[in-house]
Write an enzyme that holds these catalytic residues in place. Structure first.
Site, short mmCIF file in Angstrom:
data_model
loop_
_atom_site.label_atom_id
_atom_site.label_comp_id
_atom_site.label_asym_id
_atom_site.label_seq_id
_atom_site.Cartn_x
_atom_site.Cartn_y
_atom_site.Cartn_z
N ASN A 30 4.00 4.73 4.26
CA ASN A 30 5.04 3.80 3.34
C ASN A 30 5.47 4.38 2.14
OD1 ASN A 30 3.90 1.84 5.04
ND2 ASN A 30 2.46 0.91 3.52
N ASP A 37 0.81 -1.15 -0.09
CA ASP A 37 0.15 0.02 -0.01
C ASP A 37 0.96 1.22 0.24
OD1 ASP A 37 -2.15 1.80 -0.04
OD2 ASP A 37 -2.97 0.91 1.89
N GLY A 67 -4.17 5.19 16.80
CA GLY A 67 -4.20 4.28 17.59
C GLY A 67 -5.36 3.27 17.34
N ASN A 122 -7.73 -2.12 7.75
CA ASN A 122 -7.67 -1.16 9.04
C ASN A 122 -7.71 0.52 8.46
OD1 ASN A 122 -5.21 -0.93 7.44
ND2 ASN A 122 -3.74 -1.05 9.11
N HIS A 123 -8.17 0.56 7.38
CA HIS A 123 -8.39 2.21 6.88
C HIS A 123 -9.64 2.47 7.53
CE1 HIS A 123 -5.90 0.96 3.19
NE2 HIS A 123 -5.06 1.26 4.02
N GLU A 167 -12.22 8.82 11.03
CA GLU A 167 -12.47 8.88 12.68
C GLU A 167 -13.03 10.30 12.94
OE1 GLU A 167 -9.93 5.73 14.91
OE2 GLU A 167 -9.48 8.04 15.58
N HIS A 222 4.42 4.93 13.57
CA HIS A 222 3.18 5.11 12.87
C HIS A 222 1.78 4.74 13.36
CE1 HIS A 222 2.83 0.91 11.35
NE2 HIS A 222 2.17 1.44 10.68
#
Lengths: 484, 147
Positions: free
Chosen positions: A333, A98, A382, A206-207, A210, A407
């Site tokens: 990344n 990614d 987190g 995990n994308h 929020e 990260h």
């Protein structure tokens, strides 16, 4: 401390060193507390991966591991390595599938009290307006090949031109949202095909997007410069280059696999395939990777714009009252050409950061004027229940870690184990009890991403804070999440 | 014709990603079961109609490289061409000293019809801990996917 037959030396309470041995060109260094290091050694093979990376031709100073280090393909996640621009190599394994997976944070001028009652509606609207999850297609029409070429060349500027965001967002994006050396002509047709319909999509795993509230301030003056205050609502977006980036990584792993043999390199792991940076294969990867990085910035820019519109509509608030503004956007990344001091001399290196964040110090020419006195904002998400952090880069980071820091939290449990733990439980209700309104494509995603599946990011951030690599400024508490 | 048989593969637990362990009586069956194992990871146990066909012909230097390429091809068809496999016909795997080739006729349906069953997205099929093993008359492979 011992790892296999190797004695790991303690440099200080938060830094450990693996002396160079065998085919290692440089020592390995891992930022961690003692208990953290014990867990890292027990959990997976990431220490071995630090050792493997130290064997790459042209690596400089150290093969580094951040405190959120865990096993990855080739490089560990949380791995940092600089290779000599003239004699060193570039490896897709040092960037990941990614490409330019990253995080951006936007502030607003509203407080928790002002929006609390409207949170269910807000999260529901964000979930409706921002394409999420597997197979999601973009808020933007499927682009033709010519338009894709423009997007890949121009990065976040392309999104601004299309009306997604403000010109000044560019100032607050790492590299101004565009790597100049991107060359769409070296991006394969399949990668273009995979990316064409995914502009402005969050993706899965995990994308996330929020909605957070600032619940702690550690450095008040710095927080003020960042425009942060207690009870303020901010929005964090975590996504990357989607199928386009995955395909580029896969295509070039094959090309660089052949190059590894061609140039006579011996590598300890197939996923560390590499080529001299100055070779045609190395340059092509660098140019294609840059195109994917530009795609990722467009993606985050478009999603932020969709989020801003949704806030305005849901809260019936004017843009000037909402003041939805980008604080900063960081890559997690990436490989970039940077200048760093090595053995007392400034040297150009290819900096691989995989699951690591740039953390440039105050008075650095690559950070926005507004943050010139305080350093580059570092965004460390987190899990979706506890908290995330805003930190700042430091001079120590430049001296010790090539201007890099942690990260995120890192997984504690496999997805399967997390799902098993979630069986028979009302996870949405549990999240609600934690004060988090959540919408996701599937229950399985929520189960995989529950807070108990992740390590405590506070411990990770504290290691880097205590080591002087990045300083904590503020803590963010999630109150609403959308996931794929 | 090769059809999905969940007894011929199993899921491997992995902290961040996911993998499969597949078996077959021949290389052809092994390739078919690896493809069904990957489908299982993405969709779980579903029944897919046979409404469309795709022909695949791939060659690579080693069996490992060919397996990664084969699964990546099927993932690409899913991701971009909206094609989800149902069963696999005319599957042959030929191995020579310097080249291995796979040929197959894939039968399937529009993936969008099954979107509600889709659990995850596979970024790529990786070379990490990729294994081939032959014991007695059985062939085995282990594959890890980046998700």
């Amino acid at each position: 401390m011992q790892y296999k037959n190797i004695k790991i030396e303690k440099i200080h309470d938060n830094l450990y060193q693996i002396p160079a041995f065998g085919d290692m060109h440089v020592p390995g260094r891992i930022y961690a507390s003692e208990s953290m290091l014990k867990s890292i050694i027990a959990e997976d093979e990431s220490i071995q991966q630090v050792i493997n990376v130290a064997q790459l031709p042209g690596i400089q100073k150290y093969s580094l591991g951040m405190p959120d280090i865990h096993w990855g393909y080739g490089f560990p996640i949380g791995g940092v390595a600089a290779t000599d621009l003239q004699d060193g190599v570039i490896s897709p394994g040092g960037v990941g599938y990614d490409i330019n997976c990253g995080v951006r944070l936007a502030r607003t001028a509203v407080t928790k009290d002002q929006i609390q009652s409207q949170m269910p509606k807000l999260i529901s609207n964000l979930f409706r307006n921002i394409p999420t999850g597997v197979g999601s297609e973009g808020a933007i029409r499927k682009l033709n090949e010519k338009e894709m070429q423009r997007l890949l060349k121009n990065g976040a500027n392309w999104a601004i031109e299309q009306g997604y965001g403000e010109t000044e967002d560019i100032l607050y994006t790492e590299e101004n949202g565009k790597l100049d050396w991107a060359d769409p002509s070296v991006v394969g047709h399949r990668a273009i095909e995979r990316g064409r319909s995914q502009v402005g999509t969050l993706g899965s795993g995990n994308h996330f997007l929020e909605v957070d509230v600032i619940d702690r301030i550690f450095l008040p003056q710095e927080a003020e410069i960042l425009g942060l205050y207690l009870n303020q609502i901010v929005v964090m977006i975590h996504t990357g280059s989607r199928g386009l980036g995955y395909q580029i990584c896969d295509d070039f792993l094959k090309i660089l696999g052949k190059a590894t043999l061609k140039y006579g390199f011996t590598i300890p792991d197939r996923q560390l395939a590499c080529a001299p940076i100055q070779s045609q294969e190395g340059q092509d990867y660098l140019s294609a990777m840059a195109a994917a990085a530009n795609f990722a910035w467009v993606n985050r820019q478009v999603i932020m714009s969709l989020a801003k519109d949704t806030f305005q509509q849901t809260l019936s608030i004017s843009p000037s009252d909402l003041r939805f503004e980008l604080i900063y956007d960081v890559c997690h990344n990436i490989a970039k050409i940077e200048e760093h001091e090595i053995d007392g001399q400034i040297k150009q290196v290819c900096l691989h950061r995989k699951g690591a964040t740039r953390a440039f110090p105050p008075h650095n020419r690559f950070i926005p004027e507004k943050y010139y006195q305080i350093g580059q904002p570092v965004l460390v998400p987190g899990d979706m229940g506890r908290y995330s952090f805003v930190c700042l880069g430091t001079a120590e980071a430049m001296a010790q870690t090539f201007g890099s820091t942690c990260h995120g939290a890192g997984r504690l449990q496999s997805r399967k184990k997390a799902k098993k733990m979630g069986m028979g439980r009302d996870l949405f209700a549990e999240m609600a009890r934690m004060g988090v309104e959540i919408q996701a494509k599937g229950r399985a995603t929520v189960a995989e991403e529950m807070p108990y599946a992740y390590k405590d990011v506070a411990a990770v951030v504290d290691v880097m804070d205590h080591a002087g690599i990045s300083k904590k400024v503020a803590r963010l508490k999630p109150i609403g999440v959308i996931k794929g | 014709m090769y059809v999905n048989d969940p007894k011929k593969y199993c899921e491997i637990d992995h902290t961040a990603d996911v993998g499969i362990y597949a078996q077959g009586d021949s290389y052809a069956e092994l390739f078919a079961n690896a493809a069904f194992g990957m489908r299982h990871i993405i969709y779980g146990n579903i029944t897919v109609a046979k409404k469309r066909t795709k022909t695949i012909k791939l060659c690579d230097s080693t069996l490992s490289e060919l397996m990664v390429r084969w699964l990546n091809e099927i993932n690409f068809l899913l991701d971009v061409k909206d094609f989800l496999i149902s069963c696999i016909g005319d599957l042959t795997v030929k191995t020579k000293e310097d080249q291995c080739c796979v040929k197959a006729e894939l039968y399937g349906d529009n993936a969008s019809q099954y979107r509600s069953f889709q659990k995850l997205e596979i970024k790529a099929v990786t070379y990490h801990k990729l294994q081939f093993k032959k014991t007695d008359s059985k062939y085995y492979t282990q594959i890890i996917f980046d998700i």
